[in-house]
Design an enzyme around this catalytic site. Structure first.
Site, mmCIF file in Angstrom:
data_model
loop_
_atom_site.group_PDB
_atom_site.id
_atom_site.type_symbol
_atom_site.label_atom_id
_atom_site.label_comp_id
_atom_site.label_asym_id
_atom_site.label_seq_id
_atom_site.Cartn_x
_atom_site.Cartn_y
_atom_site.Cartn_z
ATOM 1 N N ARG A 64 0.977 -1.320 -0.142
ATOM 2 C CA ARG A 64 0.036 -0.057 -0.197
ATOM 3 C C ARG A 64 0.796 1.154 -0.063
ATOM 4 O O ARG A 64 2.262 1.097 0.394
ATOM 5 C CB ARG A 64 -0.818 0.152 1.304
ATOM 6 N N GLY A 65 0.174 2.409 -0.305
ATOM 7 C CA GLY A 65 0.977 3.681 -0.450
ATOM 8 C C GLY A 65 1.177 4.022 -1.906
ATOM 9 O O GLY A 65 1.603 3.250 -2.743
ATOM 10 N N ALA A 66 0.804 5.191 -2.362
ATOM 11 C CA ALA A 66 0.767 5.570 -3.483
ATOM 12 C C ALA A 66 2.097 5.433 -4.570
ATOM 13 O O ALA A 66 1.980 4.716 -5.334
ATOM 14 C CB ALA A 66 0.477 7.037 -3.707
ATOM 15 N N ARG A 98 -6.982 -0.289 -6.747
ATOM 16 C CA ARG A 98 -7.348 0.588 -5.833
ATOM 17 C C ARG A 98 -7.498 2.018 -6.559
ATOM 18 O O ARG A 98 -6.677 2.725 -7.136
ATOM 19 C CB ARG A 98 -6.088 1.077 -4.856
ATOM 20 N N GLN A 212 -2.552 2.252 10.339
ATOM 21 C CA GLN A 212 -1.147 2.119 9.516
ATOM 22 C C GLN A 212 -0.282 3.065 10.140
ATOM 23 O O GLN A 212 0.847 2.739 10.220
ATOM 24 C CB GLN A 212 -1.602 2.759 8.127
ATOM 25 N N ASP A 253 -2.513 10.339 -2.241
ATOM 26 C CA ASP A 253 -2.682 9.072 -3.013
ATOM 27 C C ASP A 253 -3.011 9.695 -4.364
ATOM 28 O O ASP A 253 -3.060 9.214 -5.457
ATOM 29 C CB ASP A 253 -3.681 8.509 -2.600
ATOM 30 N N ASN A 263 -5.953 11.893 0.650
ATOM 31 C CA ASN A 263 -4.884 11.251 1.317
ATOM 32 C C ASN A 263 -6.012 10.244 2.381
ATOM 33 O O ASN A 263 -7.142 10.397 2.470
ATOM 34 C CB ASN A 263 -3.991 12.091 2.244
ATOM 35 N N LYS A 264 -5.185 9.645 3.150
ATOM 36 C CA LYS A 264 -5.810 8.686 4.213
ATOM 37 C C LYS A 264 -6.898 9.315 4.870
ATOM 38 O O LYS A 264 -6.368 10.527 5.469
ATOM 39 C CB LYS A 264 -5.012 7.803 5.167
#
Length: 381
Positions: A64-66, A98, A212, A253, A263-264
């Site tokens: 995970r993570g852009a 995603r 996270q 993201d 973002n999250k």
């Protein structure tokens, strides 16, 4: 198809497992991931032998993570090509795994374009697969280099905004080496401040509901010997009120053409708090996260995740006495509906600056972002 195996006997400080790598065992090429679902309890690698396994790993947040999703997407295309699967079909599945993370599609298209160019040039399947792999490896290297440049630009900006050092930085979600080909985005800036002796405290939001921050950012901060403190997301306001936050650093993201930042979920409330308390709110992301085809924040597709992530506490992926590994422990009545967006969107007027590998945009405007992206394309070409 995916397999897992642990890497025992390694010192946490001296031997870090790569977040993502290409492998070529005798059975055929694979993409190997550090399974982030099992952190911090275990450092376990997940071996993907086909694109569908990688899609599942992306959807379930094993990776995970852009920025690293872009790398994963590119390697996924290369894997499909090397294994003799339908490359275009794999590309569609990977790119849609995603929807909010724009880097995923960027990486997929880059490797797919290299594959198609090789085929159009008369290359056979092996040569086309090699071209896709070369594109993925190039993207991986470029992201590592971009991470280092972002850290430098971000630290310079912090020092400019907060002269004197002793920075107390609040971050949300995870934006370190686990999301990057290098040392990350926002976390890399905090790490640069730590190495320069100018980080007084890293405040780490838990980042509900999947933690996270607690599981991953705290894990990375501990490994780097940083001074950090974990807090629940809803405790951030009291920190601001007490004057304990000098700056907010987050990743992204997707960044729309007007400077809106996805973002999250939980990032937008921090931006509102930062504005009220006159604290800089800084977004750190590579230029590939800027999507000129998304005109504004309202146009960003926000992924909705399963409700059980909110109504249940997910047990660790390692066995715990009396609880099935990976199972859920109910915390709400049976049948409770849950609102669980993976991301929220912060409007540009609440963003102090966007830090990229090509420089800093501040104030954040559509024209300034477009100019930065144009410079980036010129450098790339």
């Amino acid at each position: 198809m995916a397999d897992q195996y642990a890497r025992p006997g390694e010192d946490n400080q001296s031997a870090e497992i790569p977040v993502i790598r290409w492998g070529e065992p005798p059975e055929g090429p694979v993409v190997v991931l550090l399974d982030q679902r099992r952190l911090p309890a275990e450092e376990v690698e997940l071996v993907c032998t086909d694109a569908s396994a990688l899609v599942d790993a992306i959807r379930t947040l094993a990776v995970r993570g852009a920025p690293v999703l872009g790398i994963a997407g590119a390697y996924g295309v290369a894997l499909a090509a090397a294994r003799g699967f339908d490359v275009d079909e794999a590309a569609v599945a990977l790119a849609g795994a995603r929807p909010t993370a724009v880097n995923l599609g960027v990486g997929v298209r880059r490797a797919q374009a290299a594959y198609r160019a090789a085929v159009a040039g008369g290359g056979d399947g092996r040569q086309a697969a090699a071209a896709a792999l070369a594109a993925a490896r190039a993207l991986h290297q470029e992201d590592a280099e971009a991470s280092a440049r972002m850290a430098g630009h971000g630290l310079a900006l912090l020092d400019e905004l907060l002269p004197g050092g002793g920075h107390r930085v609040l971050t949300h979600c995870n934006s370190g080496a686990l999301v990057s080909g290098g040392e990350g985005t926002a976390f890399a800036v905090a790490l640069a401040a730590h190495r320069a002796g100018r980080l007084r405290r890293l405040w780490v939001d838990e980042t509900r509901p999947l933690l996270q921050g607690a599981r991953l950012t705290a894990y990375e901060a501990a490994r780097k010997g940083m001074a950090y403190t974990l807090l629940t997301d809803n405790a951030a306001g009291s920190l601001f009120a007490a004057g304990e936050v000098d700056a907010v650093l987050i990743g992204a993201d997707r960044i729309a053409a007007d400077g809106s930042v996805a973002n999250k979920v939980g990032s937008y409330p921090l931006a509102v708090l930062a504005r009220y308390h006159h604290v800089p709110f800084i977004v750190v992301a590579p230029v590939t996260t800027v999507d000129p085809d998304t005109p504004d924040g309202a146009s960003i597709e926000v992924e909705q995740r399963p409700g059980h992530e909110v109504t249940e506490v997910t047990a660790p992926r390692v066995p715990v006495a009396g609880v099935e590994a990976g199972g859920g422990i109910p915390v709400a009545p049976l049948g409770t509906q849950a609102y669980n967006p993976a991301f929220d969107v912060t409007p540009p007027e609440l963003v102090t600056a966007i830090v990229t590998e090509e420089g800093v945009v501040s104030p954040v405007t559509a024209d300034a972002l477009a100019a930065l992206c144009d410079r980036s394309r010129q450098v790339t070409i």
